[in-house]
Write an enzyme that holds these catalytic residues in place. Structure first.
Site, PDB file in Angstrom:
ATOM      1  CB  THR A  69      -0.910  -0.185   1.350  1.00 39.58           C
ATOM      2  OG1 THR A  69      -1.849  -1.093   1.127  1.00 39.58           O
ATOM      3  CG2 THR A  69      -1.703   1.106   1.719  1.00 39.58           C
TER       4      THR A  69
ATOM      5  CG  ASP B 262      -5.944  -0.215   7.085  1.00 42.35           C
ATOM      6  OD1 ASP B 262      -5.676  -1.178   6.212  1.00 42.35           O
ATOM      7  OD2 ASP B 262      -5.086   0.506   7.489  1.00 42.35           O
TER       8      ASP B 262
ATOM      9  N   GLY C 221      -0.378  -2.150   6.405  1.00 41.73           N
ATOM     10  CA  GLY C 221      -0.547  -3.263   7.222  1.00 41.73           C
ATOM     11  C   GLY C 221      -1.477  -4.274   6.997  1.00 41.73           C
TER      12      GLY C 221
HETATM   13  N1  ASP Z   1      -3.779  -1.906   4.702  1.00 44.00           N
HETATM   14  C1  ASP Z   1      -3.903  -2.795   3.420  1.00 44.00           C
HETATM   15  C2  ASP Z   1      -5.338  -3.595   3.458  1.00 44.00           C
HETATM   16  O1  ASP Z   1      -5.626  -4.239   4.320  1.00 44.00           O
HETATM   17  C3  ASP Z   1      -2.907  -3.612   3.046  1.00 44.00           C
HETATM   18  C4  ASP Z   1      -1.422  -2.813   3.123  1.00 44.00           C
HETATM   19  O2  ASP Z   1      -1.310  -2.150   3.780  1.00 44.00           O
HETATM   20  O3  ASP Z   1      -0.537  -3.294   2.083  1.00 44.00           O
HETATM   21  O4  ASP Z   1      -6.023  -3.667   2.520  1.00 44.00           O
END
Ligand code: ASP
Length: 316
Positions: free
Chosen positions: A182, A213, A234
């Site tokens: 992300t 999130d 995350g």
């Molecule tokens: N937080 C993102 C999600 O859960 C994933 C990421 O941060 O890579 O969709």
């Protein structure tokens, strides 16, 4: 003129130097540097925090290496569904979109929702219809394809052990690659206004229209001039349950913690208690910047008007 700064991330997770080649490391560093340069140029020219955040995120979305826009991960059905959010700390205006397809720069669509709709959060086909109506740039499926994400998905697409509601053991299996990628940015401009944005393809092999999130205001993204601007990365589910980004703001507002203290509390205590692996970047209206993560690494970078610049990947 008041101090200004930009901080960005390109995802957190088990990012180990031992898994990285020097060439790949170099590409990640260059990717972070060019996003930092694009966003910082906006601030230097007196542009707004919102526009700086957008400019940095567009560069990361266009970069195949990061899990946002081009290069987003594959869902269970083998397509890309992207989420993004943008929030303006000066006005508390926000725009977010979830599960959109074929939108070249999801952060642009989130901005469009913020500026030109009466809504905050649009999803799925409706969000795509809005994108078309507003003339947001679309791309064919091929544009979003990356061999790297495809191979990652192929490894787990037939597995029954991928769902995020499954046991911890299975979540660990799902994330053995730990390819959180992300992207996000937070900025403080010359007027002392702050903003935050986040953009993602979500998690590999996600299904049932799962949304993480990142586009959820208060969880993965939040900005308020009185406290802070935050962008998270995350494992999304614990970040949602912790209302992570807004919790940092609350700790600053109600308990008078500094940005760094508040982020430490949320990332290294509250999220750890929920097995929420990842991290966040943050900024306040005095252009103080923090980058905190509880995972092995987080792609991250910052630059400020005092002439400081940091680009990092691993825990130092
Ligand atoms: N937080 C993102 C999600 O859960 C994933 C990421 O941060 O890579 O969709």
């Amino acid at each position: 003129m008041q101090p200004y700064a930009l901080v960005i991330h390109g995802g957190a997770g088990t990012i180990l130097k031992s898994d990285m080649t020097p060439e790949l490391e170099q590409l990640y560093m260059e990717g972070l540097q060019s996003a930092l340069d694009a966003g910082y140029a906006v601030l230097e020219q007196g542009g707004t925090a919102v526009n700086a955040v957008k400019a940095a995120i567009v560069v990361l979305e266009d970069n195949l290496l990061f899990n946002a826009g081009r290069g987003s991960v594959f869902t269970k059905k083998g397509v890309q569904e992207m989420d993004a959010a943008l929030m303006d700390g000066a006005t508390l205006n926000a725009g977010a979109i979830a599960a959109v397809r074929n939108v070249r720069n999801p952060i642009e669509l989130a901005a469009e929702v913020m500026h030109n709709s009466n809504h905050v959060f649009l999803s799925g086909k409706g969000a795509n219809d809005f994108a078309i109506k507003q003339g947001i740039k679309l791309e064919p499926d091929d544009y979003f394809f990356s061999q790297f994400r495809y191979d990652q998905w192929k490894e787990i697409r037939d597995s029954d052990n991928y769902s995020l509601d499954h046991t911890h053991q299975n979540i660990q299996e799902l994330m053995k690659d730990k390819k959180f990628g992300t992207v996000g940015a937070c900025a403080c401009d010359q007027q002392g206004n702050i903003a935050a944005g986040t953009s993602t393809g979500g998690m590999t092999n996600k299904k049932f229209g799962r949304i993480g999130d990142s586009p959820v205001i208060g969880s993965g993204t939040y900005a308020n001039n009185q406290t802070c601007a935050i962008s998270c990365t995350g494992h999304g589910e614990p970040f949602i349950r912790a209302v992570a980004a807004h919790d940092v703001s609350c700790l600053m507002e109600y308990k008078n913690l500094s940005l760094q203290q508040a982020m430490d509390e949320v990332v290294n205590h509250k999220l750890v208690a929920l097995e929420g692996e990842g991290g966040m970047i943050g900024i306040d209206a005095k252009a103080n910047v923090s980058m905190v993560f509880n995972s092995a690494g987080m792609y991250r970078a910052m630059r400020n008007s005092k002439g400081e610049q940091i680009i990092g990947i691993y825990k130092d």
